[in-house]
Design an enzyme around this catalytic site. Structure first.
Site, PDB file in Angstrom:
ATOM      1  N   LYS B  46       0.864  -1.186   0.000  1.00  0.00           N
ATOM      2  CA  LYS B  46       0.000   0.000   0.000  1.00  0.00           C
ATOM      3  C   LYS B  46       0.897   1.230   0.000  1.00  0.00           C
ATOM      4  O   LYS B  46       1.985   1.206   0.576  1.00  0.00           O
ATOM      5  CB  LYS B  46      -0.871  -0.034   1.271  1.00  0.00           C
ATOM      6  CG  LYS B  46      -1.649   1.239   1.539  1.00  0.00           C
ATOM      7  CD  LYS B  46      -3.136   1.008   1.513  1.00  0.00           C
ATOM      8  CE  LYS B  46      -3.918   2.323   1.624  1.00  0.00           C
ATOM      9  NZ  LYS B  46      -4.422   2.816   0.329  1.00  0.00           N
ATOM     10  N   ASN B  70     -12.854   4.227  -6.474  1.00  0.00           N
ATOM     11  CA  ASN B  70     -12.414   4.476  -5.108  1.00  0.00           C
ATOM     12  C   ASN B  70     -11.874   5.879  -4.972  1.00  0.00           C
ATOM     13  O   ASN B  70     -11.380   6.481  -5.929  1.00  0.00           O
ATOM     14  CB  ASN B  70     -11.374   3.439  -4.659  1.00  0.00           C
ATOM     15  CG  ASN B  70      -9.955   3.860  -5.017  1.00  0.00           C
ATOM     16  OD1 ASN B  70      -9.352   4.697  -4.344  1.00  0.00           O
ATOM     17  ND2 ASN B  70      -9.426   3.280  -6.092  1.00  0.00           N
ATOM     18  N   ILE B  72      -9.940   6.673  -1.725  1.00  0.00           N
ATOM     19  CA  ILE B  72      -9.482   6.376  -0.364  1.00  0.00           C
ATOM     20  C   ILE B  72      -8.633   7.534   0.149  1.00  0.00           C
ATOM     21  O   ILE B  72      -8.662   7.874   1.325  1.00  0.00           O
ATOM     22  CB  ILE B  72      -8.660   5.052  -0.342  1.00  0.00           C
ATOM     23  CG1 ILE B  72      -9.457   3.895  -0.988  1.00  0.00           C
ATOM     24  CG2 ILE B  72      -8.225   4.712   1.070  1.00  0.00           C
ATOM     25  CD1 ILE B  72     -10.735   3.523  -0.306  1.00  0.00           C
ATOM     26  N   GLY B  73      -7.892   8.156  -0.743  1.00  0.00           N
ATOM     27  CA  GLY B  73      -7.076   9.305  -0.339  1.00  0.00           C
ATOM     28  C   GLY B  73      -5.784   8.892   0.350  1.00  0.00           C
ATOM     29  O   GLY B  73      -5.308   9.574   1.264  1.00  0.00           O
ATOM     30  N   CYS B 131      -1.917   9.041  -8.363  1.00  0.00           N
ATOM     31  CA  CYS B 131      -3.114   8.873  -7.549  1.00  0.00           C
ATOM     32  C   CYS B 131      -4.097   9.998  -7.861  1.00  0.00           C
ATOM     33  O   CYS B 131      -3.759  11.170  -7.703  1.00  0.00           O
ATOM     34  CB  CYS B 131      -2.781   8.892  -6.065  1.00  0.00           C
ATOM     35  SG  CYS B 131      -4.258   8.734  -5.045  1.00  0.00           S
ATOM     36  N   ASN B 193      -2.466   2.998 -13.527  1.00  0.00           N
ATOM     37  CA  ASN B 193      -3.181   3.314 -12.291  1.00  0.00           C
ATOM     38  C   ASN B 193      -4.657   3.495 -12.666  1.00  0.00           C
ATOM     39  O   ASN B 193      -5.046   3.288 -13.816  1.00  0.00           O
ATOM     40  CB  ASN B 193      -2.594   4.583 -11.661  1.00  0.00           C
ATOM     41  CG  ASN B 193      -2.847   4.635 -10.146  1.00  0.00           C
ATOM     42  OD1 ASN B 193      -3.867   4.150  -9.660  1.00  0.00           O
ATOM     43  ND2 ASN B 193      -1.930   5.223  -9.416  1.00  0.00           N
ATOM     44  N   THR B 194      -5.477   3.898 -11.705  1.00  0.00           N
ATOM     45  CA  THR B 194      -6.922   3.972 -11.963  1.00  0.00           C
ATOM     46  C   THR B 194      -7.269   5.071 -12.967  1.00  0.00           C
ATOM     47  O   THR B 194      -6.527   6.035 -13.147  1.00  0.00           O
ATOM     48  CB  THR B 194      -7.688   4.228 -10.666  1.00  0.00           C
ATOM     49  OG1 THR B 194      -7.172   5.414 -10.060  1.00  0.00           O
ATOM     50  CG2 THR B 194      -7.552   3.053  -9.706  1.00  0.00           C
ATOM     51  N   GLY B 244      -4.425  -3.591 -14.390  1.00  0.00           N
ATOM     52  CA  GLY B 244      -5.717  -3.079 -14.845  1.00  0.00           C
ATOM     53  C   GLY B 244      -6.726  -4.182 -15.061  1.00  0.00           C
ATOM     54  O   GLY B 244      -6.857  -4.727 -16.148  1.00  0.00           O
ATOM     55  N   GLY B 245      -7.430  -4.530 -14.019  1.00  0.00           N
ATOM     56  CA  GLY B 245      -8.574  -5.436 -14.126  1.00  0.00           C
ATOM     57  C   GLY B 245      -8.235  -6.888 -14.385  1.00  0.00           C
ATOM     58  O   GLY B 245      -9.089  -7.648 -14.845  1.00  0.00           O
TER      59      GLY B 245
END
Lengths: 263, 304
Positions: B46, B70, B72-73, B131, B193-194, B244-245
């Site tokens: 993490k 998400n 989450i920050g 992020c 990343n997302t 990615g997925g």
């Protein structure tokens, strides 16, 4: 210890409008499960990816019971499951209700709708110890009451539409009866966010010992995604978050801060 | 027996090409009772920041078709507590340990790296410059080539360990940050990343995620990841770690054909914690059926 299991449905019965009781065979976990804990059910090949968390409503022989309400497409799928259907579960998860440290307390259980599930398991545990708790259960109407009678508790039913029992919500019902329950009381609650909020407020006003089981949207149920937060009062910082899946789902009433828009 | 050994440049070798993706596996110890962590080639932790972070207010997650958003920050325990509480587990872990680092400024990234690079049980770093969920830092490091090259150079000067930059798909052309990181001495890039995403409650008219826009992950973003890897593979020589997925063994093969040397499992840990077992079994079967002796032989072999 929590375990990931592929197992089978033993029984799936409708017990009220849109409310079902599911019995799942998990022999090697049954003896280690505590009231208040939950389990994850995993769904395969669905556009909805999250497992769904359910409070454990009891154990019987080799089986774990859950009570669920059909609220979306996943729970609708569940309602069609028949005996022998294979499912993947992870159990048990989360913490559990704590017994009161004092001997002569009145145990009071407050349930809103399917929030009855973890409290039924706790009632079973109390009953085995020779304790008959007060059990307040509220629902919108008589058709949505998950149980109508109970030999293991002093049962108090209420409905919002006045179709059965006390007319009004379960918190009002409990308030109206509070004077006649021998003190001290130890209260355990589980229900929709509004009910939990009202109970937390009442608990502080009445200086009652209160434990609340919370519900949240969870992605993992294991404490890794950090998604299912609850705001906790803290002496050291303005804002502290705990995870409902890992630090909960049971919290002390006085430590949680519930806001109106929690889902 | 298929050779799953994976070499990521000169500084890191893995026993197999499967890593965990940051933020979906904690620091390794959290779900080690359920998942056999030794099955992975390595763990990517993490994100760590210099100081602990409480993270964003709820709601932090929402389920969307074949995925989730998400915000989450970067909630995390901070680097000091990490060393105190998590090091013992990671020291005895036999796979590789890659620490994901996030910061608000160059200074913060550098401070964390300096603190950790001396630890001999740490095998490398993944730099989170992508992020989407923090107000300062995060994604702007990854989307501005000048800021990205400054940061990458500074970090390169501070460590001889494996250094990987995690790239954002939220750019016009992924080839630019990919080339930038290669030029500045990174050992590898991980992507993606997302993806920016949002969702709205039609009854309350409120966003379903606190920050309005969060990061989309899960199978929904797999085609986006594949497309970005195909593009990046054409312009860089350093290894690409695909993210990615990924849910199944078939996905791993697809990522490697597109150009990934290794992959990370992310959101799948939430809906199938034991995915690693199935994936490794599939890789063995796929390779033996297709007469592939070493899994590395398929990297970039898609006929694109």
């Amino acid at each position: 210890m929590r375990k990931f299991k592929e197992t089978g449905v033993v029984e799936n019965v409708k017990i009220a409008r849109d409310i079902y009781r599911l019995k799942i065979k998990i022999p090697d976990i049954v003896n280690s499960v505590e009231p208040g804990q939950f389990l994850n059910i995993y769904f395969q090949d669905s556009p909805k990816i999250f497992p769904r968390p359910f409070s454990i409503a009891g154990v019987d022989d080799n089986n774990i019971l859950i009570i669920y309400k059909v609220v979306g497409s996943q729970t609708e799928k569940m309602s069609y499951w028949q005996k022998g259907f294979k499912i993947k579960v992870l159990a048990p998860l989360g913490n559990s209700f704590e017994l009161d440290s004092e001997n002569n307390v009145s145990y009071v259980l407050i349930a809103g709708g399917v929030g009855v599930a973890p409290l039924m398991f706790f009632r079973d545990r109390l009953f085995l110890m020779g304790i008959t708790p007060y059990f307040f259960i509220g629902a919108k109407n008589r058709n949505e009451l998950p149980i109508a009678e109970d030999t293991k508790s002093k049962l108090y039913l209420s409905t919002d539409d006045r179709s059965l029992g006390f007319a009004g919500n379960v918190v009002e019902h409990f308030k109206s009866m509070l004077g006649s329950i021998p003190k001290p009381v130890s209260v355990y609650a589980c229900g929709p966010n509004q009910m939990n909020k009202a109970m937390a407020k009442l608990g502080i006003e009445q200086e009652m010992k209160l434990q609340v089981s919370l519900e949240r949207v969870m992605a993992c149920g294991l404490g890794i995604c950090q998604g299912c937060t609850v705001k906790i009062k803290s002496a050291t910082s303005d804002c502290h978050y705990s995870l409902v899946c890992k630090d909960g789902p049971v919290f002390k009433g006085e430590e949680i801060i519930l806001t109106a828009d929690e889902r | 027996m298929i050779d799953l050994n994976t070499k990521l440049g000169n500084r890191l070798s893995l026993s197999n090409p499967i890593l965990t993706a940051s933020g979906t596996f904690g620091y390794g110890d959290e779900i080690s009772d359920i998942v056999d962590v030794e099955l992975y080639g390595g763990i990517v932790t993490k994100s760590l920041t210099l100081k602990p972070r409480e993270g964003n207010p709820p709601p932090r997650i929402v389920e969307t078709p074949s995925g989730m958003i998400n915000s989450i920050g970067l909630a995390n325990i901070g680097v000091d507590l990490f060393l105190e509480e998590k090091a013992d587990f990671l020291k005895i872990y036999r796979g590789k340990v890659i620490i994901n680092i996030a910061g608000r400024t160059d200074f913060e990234y550098c401070e964390i790296l300096k603190l950790l690079t001396e630890e001999n049980w740490i095998d490398g770093f993944e730099i989170n410059v992508s992020c989407p969920n923090v107000s300062e830092g995060g994604i702007e490091f990854g989307t501005d080539p000048k800021i990205l090259s400054n940061l990458t150079r500074k970090l390169r000067d501070l460590t001889d360990k494996f250094l990987m930059i995690k790239l954002s798909p939220n750019v016009t052309d992924i080839r630019i940050p990919a080339e930038t990181t290669q030029k500045c001495g990174a050992d590898a890039v991980s992507m993606i990343n997302t993806v920016y995403g949002s969702a709205i409650d039609i009854n309350t008219k409120k966003p379903l995620i606190n920050s309005v826009i969060g990061g989309l992950s899960g199978p929904a973003i797999k085609p986006i990841a594949i497309a970005n890897i195909i593009k990046a593979y054409q312009v860089i020589d350093i290894p690409i770690i695909g993210i990615g997925g990924i849910s199944r063994g078939e996905d791993v093969i697809e990522f490697m054909l597109a150009g990934a040397s290794a992959v990370q499992l992310g959101t799948v840990h939430f809906y199938n914690p034991l995915a690693i077992n199935e994936i490794l079994q599939f890789l063995e079967e796929y390779c033996s059926q297709n007469n592939i002796l070493s899994i590395g032989d398929i990297i970039g072999k898609a006929e694109v």
